[in-house]
Design a protein around this motif. Structure first.
Motif, PDB file in Angstrom:
ATOM      1  N   VAL A  11      -3.492  58.606  75.224  1.00 48.46           N
ATOM      2  CA  VAL A  11      -2.553  59.510  75.714  1.00 48.46           C
ATOM      3  C   VAL A  11      -0.615  59.125  75.440  1.00 48.46           C
ATOM      4  O   VAL A  11       0.072  60.207  75.804  1.00 48.46           O
ATOM      5  N   LEU A  12      -0.777  58.140  75.246  1.00 47.43           N
ATOM      6  CA  LEU A  12       0.929  58.120  74.673  1.00 47.43           C
ATOM      7  C   LEU A  12       1.732  57.659  73.370  1.00 47.43           C
ATOM      8  O   LEU A  12       1.060  57.563  72.730  1.00 47.43           O
ATOM      9  N   ALA A  13       2.950  58.362  73.110  1.00 50.71           N
ATOM     10  CA  ALA A  13       3.346  57.832  71.881  1.00 50.71           C
ATOM     11  C   ALA A  13       5.117  57.934  72.691  1.00 50.71           C
ATOM     12  O   ALA A  13       5.593  58.088  73.540  1.00 50.71           O
ATOM     13  N   VAL A  14       5.979  57.504  71.561  1.00 49.27           N
ATOM     14  CA  VAL A  14       6.973  56.987  71.948  1.00 49.27           C
ATOM     15  C   VAL A  14       8.597  57.631  72.193  1.00 49.27           C
ATOM     16  O   VAL A  14       7.676  58.825  71.042  1.00 49.27           O
ATOM     17  N   ASP A  15       9.209  57.851  72.736  1.00 45.35           N
ATOM     18  CA  ASP A  15       9.799  59.568  72.519  1.00 45.35           C
ATOM     19  C   ASP A  15      10.768  59.586  71.842  1.00 45.35           C
ATOM     20  O   ASP A  15      11.453  58.207  71.585  1.00 45.35           O
ATOM     21  N   PRO A  16      10.922  60.345  70.918  1.00 45.35           N
ATOM     22  CA  PRO A  16      12.020  60.486  70.058  1.00 45.35           C
ATOM     23  C   PRO A  16      13.185  60.341  70.397  1.00 45.35           C
ATOM     24  O   PRO A  16      14.347  59.518  70.071  1.00 45.35           O
ATOM     25  N   VAL A  17      14.036  60.580  72.037  1.00 44.57           N
ATOM     26  CA  VAL A  17      15.105  60.799  72.227  1.00 44.57           C
ATOM     27  C   VAL A  17      15.245  58.740  72.436  1.00 44.57           C
ATOM     28  O   VAL A  17      16.467  58.667  73.105  1.00 44.57           O
ATOM     29  N   GLN A  18      13.973  58.206  73.205  1.00 46.54           N
ATOM     30  CA  GLN A  18      14.373  56.395  73.194  1.00 46.54           C
ATOM     31  C   GLN A  18      15.225  56.018  72.345  1.00 46.54           C
ATOM     32  O   GLN A  18      15.729  56.363  70.988  1.00 46.54           O
ATOM     33  N   SER A  19      15.899  54.891  72.961  1.00 48.85           N
ATOM     34  CA  SER A  19      16.706  54.839  72.405  1.00 48.85           C
ATOM     35  C   SER A  19      16.328  53.754  71.134  1.00 48.85           C
ATOM     36  O   SER A  19      17.493  53.235  70.215  1.00 48.85           O
ATOM     37  N   ARG A  20      15.403  53.037  70.876  1.00 47.12           N
ATOM     38  CA  ARG A  20      15.258  51.516  70.238  1.00 47.12           C
ATOM     39  C   ARG A  20      14.914  52.738  68.705  1.00 47.12           C
ATOM     40  O   ARG A  20      13.795  53.215  68.376  1.00 47.12           O
ATOM     41  N   GLU A  21      15.022  52.163  67.287  1.00 46.49           N
ATOM     42  CA  GLU A  21      14.686  52.390  65.969  1.00 46.49           C
ATOM     43  C   GLU A  21      14.206  51.973  65.894  1.00 46.49           C
ATOM     44  O   GLU A  21      12.696  52.497  65.358  1.00 46.49           O
ATOM     45  N   ALA A  22      13.205  51.090  65.801  1.00 47.21           N
ATOM     46  CA  ALA A  22      12.520  50.294  65.835  1.00 47.21           C
ATOM     47  C   ALA A  22      11.766  49.735  66.703  1.00 47.21           C
ATOM     48  O   ALA A  22      11.501  48.397  67.101  1.00 47.21           O
ATOM     49  N   PRO A  23      10.849  50.178  67.536  1.00 43.68           N
ATOM     50  CA  PRO A  23      10.602  49.884  68.595  1.00 43.68           C
ATOM     51  C   PRO A  23       9.361  48.533  68.116  1.00 43.68           C
ATOM     52  O   PRO A  23       9.258  47.296  69.640  1.00 43.68           O
ATOM     53  N   TRP A  24       8.756  48.210  67.453  1.00 46.01           N
ATOM     54  CA  TRP A  24       7.562  46.950  67.033  1.00 46.01           C
ATOM     55  C   TRP A  24       7.905  46.655  65.680  1.00 46.01           C
ATOM     56  O   TRP A  24       7.637  47.129  65.038  1.00 46.01           O
ATOM     57  N   GLU A  67       0.310  63.099  75.980  1.00 44.97           N
ATOM     58  CA  GLU A  67       0.613  63.917  76.512  1.00 44.97           C
ATOM     59  C   GLU A  67       1.634  63.257  77.373  1.00 44.97           C
ATOM     60  O   GLU A  67       2.488  64.294  78.382  1.00 44.97           O
ATOM     61  N   TYR A  68       1.840  62.340  77.141  1.00 41.95           N
ATOM     62  CA  TYR A  68       3.172  61.718  77.425  1.00 41.95           C
ATOM     63  C   TYR A  68       4.189  60.446  76.456  1.00 41.95           C
ATOM     64  O   TYR A  68       3.578  60.217  75.727  1.00 41.95           O
ATOM     65  N   LEU A  69       5.134  60.350  76.806  1.00 47.32           N
ATOM     66  CA  LEU A  69       5.980  60.515  76.200  1.00 47.32           C
ATOM     67  C   LEU A  69       7.038  58.780  76.766  1.00 47.32           C
ATOM     68  O   LEU A  69       6.773  58.908  78.102  1.00 47.32           O
ATOM     69  N   ILE A  70       6.601  58.097  75.754  1.00 48.21           N
ATOM     70  CA  ILE A  70       7.311  56.467  76.400  1.00 48.21           C
ATOM     71  C   ILE A  70       8.761  57.037  75.919  1.00 48.21           C
ATOM     72  O   ILE A  70       9.312  56.868  75.051  1.00 48.21           O
ATOM     73  N   VAL A  71       9.387  56.862  77.287  1.00 50.40           N
ATOM     74  CA  VAL A  71      10.852  56.657  77.696  1.00 50.40           C
ATOM     75  C   VAL A  71      11.677  55.480  77.462  1.00 50.40           C
ATOM     76  O   VAL A  71      12.164  55.223  76.758  1.00 50.40           O
ATOM     77  N   ALA A  72      11.316  54.379  78.319  1.00 54.25           N
ATOM     78  CA  ALA A  72      11.569  53.125  78.359  1.00 54.25           C
ATOM     79  C   ALA A  72       9.952  52.371  78.149  1.00 54.25           C
ATOM     80  O   ALA A  72       9.064  52.797  79.437  1.00 54.25           O
ATOM     81  N   GLY A  73       9.869  51.523  77.686  1.00 52.63           N
ATOM     82  CA  GLY A  73       9.258  49.853  77.313  1.00 52.63           C
ATOM     83  C   GLY A  73       8.069  50.594  75.934  1.00 52.63           C
ATOM     84  O   GLY A  73       6.877  49.988  76.453  1.00 52.63           O
ATOM     85  N   SER A  74       8.669  50.627  75.533  1.00 50.35           N
ATOM     86  CA  SER A  74       7.970  51.223  74.479  1.00 50.35           C
ATOM     87  C   SER A  74       7.256  49.613  73.414  1.00 50.35           C
ATOM     88  O   SER A  74       6.640  49.624  72.844  1.00 50.35           O
ATOM     89  N   ARG A  75       8.494  48.668  73.634  1.00 53.05           N
ATOM     90  CA  ARG A  75       8.084  47.575  73.245  1.00 53.05           C
ATOM     91  C   ARG A  75       6.774  46.425  74.019  1.00 53.05           C
ATOM     92  O   ARG A  75       6.263  45.956  73.229  1.00 53.05           O
ATOM     93  N   ARG A  76       6.514  47.031  75.801  1.00 52.53           N
ATOM     94  CA  ARG A  76       5.833  46.700  76.111  1.00 52.53           C
ATOM     95  C   ARG A  76       3.975  47.262  76.081  1.00 52.53           C
ATOM     96  O   ARG A  76       3.298  47.102  75.876  1.00 52.53           O
ATOM     97  N   TYR A  77       5.132  48.399  75.760  1.00 53.65           N
ATOM     98  CA  TYR A  77       3.162  49.476  75.615  1.00 53.65           C
ATOM     99  C   TYR A  77       3.514  48.772  74.060  1.00 53.65           C
ATOM    100  O   TYR A  77       1.516  48.332  74.523  1.00 53.65           O
ATOM    101  N   TYR A  78       3.666  48.501  72.556  1.00 55.47           N
ATOM    102  CA  TYR A  78       2.922  47.776  71.617  1.00 55.47           C
ATOM    103  C   TYR A  78       2.418  46.595  72.057  1.00 55.47           C
ATOM    104  O   TYR A  78       1.020  46.113  71.039  1.00 55.47           O
TER     105      TYR A  78
END
Length: 159
Positions: A11-24, A67-78
């Protein structure tokens, strides 16, 4: 108030406003993070926000809208996904795009790598904590002070 919960990775996806260009990228650092998550799990929650709070239509970006967007923690998510986790610990923020972008920037820039000295100090502390309690502090034959098993071996070699 921030709600803390376990959310399905689906239910998660990386938020387009998060700061990492390439989270993984799957590079060595990413693989090391995935291995650490596989060993001990996630030690820090992923910050997310409801997708309906985003100004960007996420349905255009994937087959199913998250359902939810990842604001911070995209690397942890992947890393968690790669480690086989089906759920991840999350803190749900009720924020719009501007606030989410700011939180993402703060989360990722406020981190500071440890210096070599800090790493050495921490490794020494860990060593002291895991060192067997019955390590010798003195030679059992002559009573000379020794620094653990290595010191005792060295002492025996000298005497």
């Amino acid at each position: 108030m921030i709600e803390r919960t376990q959310l399905s990775t689906e239910v998660l996806a990386v938020d387009p406003v998060q700061s990492r260009e390439a989270p993984w990228t799957g590079d060595q650092e990413d693989q090391e993070l995935a291995a650490a998550v596989a060993d001990v799990g996630l030690l820090q929650d992923i910050l997310v926000r409801p997708a309906d709070r985003a100004g960007v239509d996420m349905a255009d970006r994937s087959e199913t809208a998250p359902e939810y967007l990842i604001v911070a923690g995209s690397r942890r998510y992947y890393a968690a996904v790669q480690a086989g986790h089906e759920t991840v610990p999350c803190k749900i923020l009720e924020e719009g795009d501007k606030e989410a972008a700011w939180i993402s920037l703060l989360e990722n820039t406020e981190r500071r790598d440890l210096s070599e000295q800090e790493i050495a100090n921490q490794l020494h502390l860990i060593y002291e904590l895991v060192r067997p309690l019955d390590e010798p502090e003195a030679c059992p034959q002559c009573g000379a002070a020794v620094d653990g098993e290595t010191g005792l071996i060295s002492h025996y070699g000298q005497t």
